[in-house]
Motif scaffolding. Structure first.
Motif, short mmCIF file in Angstrom:
data_model
loop_
_atom_site.label_atom_id
_atom_site.label_comp_id
_atom_site.label_asym_id
_atom_site.label_seq_id
_atom_site.Cartn_x
_atom_site.Cartn_y
_atom_site.Cartn_z
N MET A 82 -6.62 3.70 4.80
CA MET A 82 -6.21 2.98 3.58
C MET A 82 -6.81 1.59 3.62
O MET A 82 -6.57 0.83 4.56
CB MET A 82 -4.67 2.91 3.52
N TRP A 107 1.89 1.11 10.66
CA TRP A 107 3.03 1.64 9.90
C TRP A 107 2.83 3.10 9.48
O TRP A 107 3.77 3.90 9.52
CB TRP A 107 3.34 0.75 8.68
N HIS A 119 0.81 -1.23 0.00
CA HIS A 119 0.00 0.00 0.00
C HIS A 119 0.84 1.27 0.00
O HIS A 119 0.30 2.37 -0.13
CB HIS A 119 -0.92 0.02 1.24
N LEU A 149 -15.54 -0.07 14.22
CA LEU A 149 -16.50 0.92 13.73
C LEU A 149 -17.64 0.23 12.97
O LEU A 149 -17.40 -0.81 12.36
CB LEU A 149 -15.79 1.90 12.78
N ASP A 176 -7.94 0.21 15.16
CA ASP A 176 -8.25 -0.95 14.33
C ASP A 176 -9.09 -1.92 15.17
O ASP A 176 -8.90 -2.02 16.38
CB ASP A 176 -6.96 -1.64 13.86
N GLY A 177 -9.97 -2.65 14.50
CA GLY A 177 -10.83 -3.61 15.20
C GLY A 177 -10.19 -4.98 15.35
O GLY A 177 -10.80 -5.88 15.93
N GLY A 237 -8.42 2.02 10.80
CA GLY A 237 -8.09 0.73 10.17
C GLY A 237 -6.59 0.70 9.95
O GLY A 237 -6.11 0.42 8.84
C1 LIG Z 1 -6.80 -4.13 4.32
S1 LIG Z 1 -6.38 -3.84 6.01
C2 LIG Z 1 -5.47 -2.32 5.85
C3 LIG Z 1 -4.58 -2.03 7.04
C4 LIG Z 1 -3.72 -0.76 6.91
N1 LIG Z 1 -4.53 0.41 6.65
C5 LIG Z 1 -2.67 -0.94 5.84
O1 LIG Z 1 -2.74 -0.25 4.81
O2 LIG Z 1 -1.75 -1.76 6.02
C6 LIG Z 1 -7.91 -3.34 6.69
C7 LIG Z 1 -7.88 -3.09 8.18
O3 LIG Z 1 -9.16 -2.58 8.60
C8 LIG Z 1 -9.54 -3.23 9.80
N2 LIG Z 1 -11.01 -3.23 9.89
C9 LIG Z 1 -11.87 -3.82 9.04
N3 LIG Z 1 -13.14 -3.60 9.44
C10 LIG Z 1 -13.07 -2.86 10.57
C11 LIG Z 1 -14.04 -2.27 11.44
N4 LIG Z 1 -15.36 -2.43 11.23
N5 LIG Z 1 -13.61 -1.54 12.49
C12 LIG Z 1 -12.27 -1.36 12.71
N6 LIG Z 1 -11.31 -1.89 11.93
C13 LIG Z 1 -11.71 -2.62 10.87
C14 LIG Z 1 -8.94 -4.62 9.71
O4 LIG Z 1 -8.79 -5.22 10.97
C15 LIG Z 1 -7.63 -4.37 8.98
O5 LIG Z 1 -6.54 -4.19 9.86
#
Ligand SMILES: C[S@@+](CC[C@H](N)C(=O)[O-])C[C@H]1O[C@@H](n2cnc3c(N)ncnc32)[C@H](O)[C@@H]1O
Length: 204
Positions: free
Chosen positions: A111, A56, A26, A96, A74-75, A51
């Protein structure tokens, strides 16, 4: 088969070290998103990464002279555990919708997060009304969207819910939430990838 919670899937990814792959995968899009957002911010600025995965981007923002506060949420329990292990920083385990930060921020970044929500356009309204400081900026990166046909099988292959919206729906959602100066750009474009939708908007 029952649809799985995205946060459970990403906890497994964290345990298997796949968070590192997301970090490198990413980075190109996120760097371009930061190039769009940071010049538009007042200085110094506060930021939240929604999230945040292994944290990082929070560590990158914290290294900037103009950033005086950064929070990651993050969840996924394992992503947050990893974020805390990797160094200093304020990280919250929070899912969330349904969690509210204790303060407002000048920058909301996310992201590859928004489309995991059942109603992502509703969270844009919450960000606008409750999370952003006046003149604050939201920048969000989305790889799963209608025009990216290569992403259409991701919900099935991961067995998680994803909300598939078009560029126009994201743009209208930002406008309906109250954002001004709304722009949708494609960033991180490379051979075989049509690009991340970078969704930008300002509060007042
Ligand atoms: C594709 S990963 C991206 C992580 C980070 N932004 C990156 O670019 O490395 C999506 C992240 O969103 C979090 N996530 C997904 N649904 C969520 C929610 N409803 N509430 C909080 N976090 C959530 C996941 O646990 C995950 O760590």
């Amino acid at each position: 088969m029952t649809i799985r919670d995205a946060t459970d899937v990403f906890s497994e990814w964290a345990l298997r070290g796949r968070d590192e792959g997301m970090e490198s995968g990413h980075a190109k899009s996120v760097n371009e998103m930061l190039e769009i957002a940071i010049p538009e911010l007042k200085t110094p600025f506060s930021a939240i990464d929604v999230g945040c995965g292994n944290g990082w981007l929070c560590r990158k923002l914290a290294s900037l002279d103009d950033c005086n506060k950064v929070v990651g949420i993050d969840g996924s329990k394992e992503m947050i555990a990893k974020a805390k292990q990797k160094g200093e920083g304020e990280f919250h385990l929070a899912t969330l919708p349904g969690w509210q930060p204790p303060q407002k921020f000048d920058l909301i970044h996310s992201m590859e997060f928004l489309y995991y929500l059942k109603e992502p356009l509703e969270i844009l309204k919450i960000f606008f009304n409750e999370w952003l400081e006046d003149q604050g900026i939201l920048i969000a990166g989305i790889d799963h969207y209608l025009e990216n046909t290569a992403s259409h099988d991701w919900p099935q292959s991961l067995n998680v819910h994803m909300t598939t919206l078009s560029e126009e729906q994201w743009k209208q959602g930002m406008i309906d939430a109250g954002f001004i100066d709304v722009e949708i750009r494609r960033v991180g474009v490379k051979s075989g990838f049509v690009g991340t939708l970078a969704i930008f908007g300002r509060k007042s």
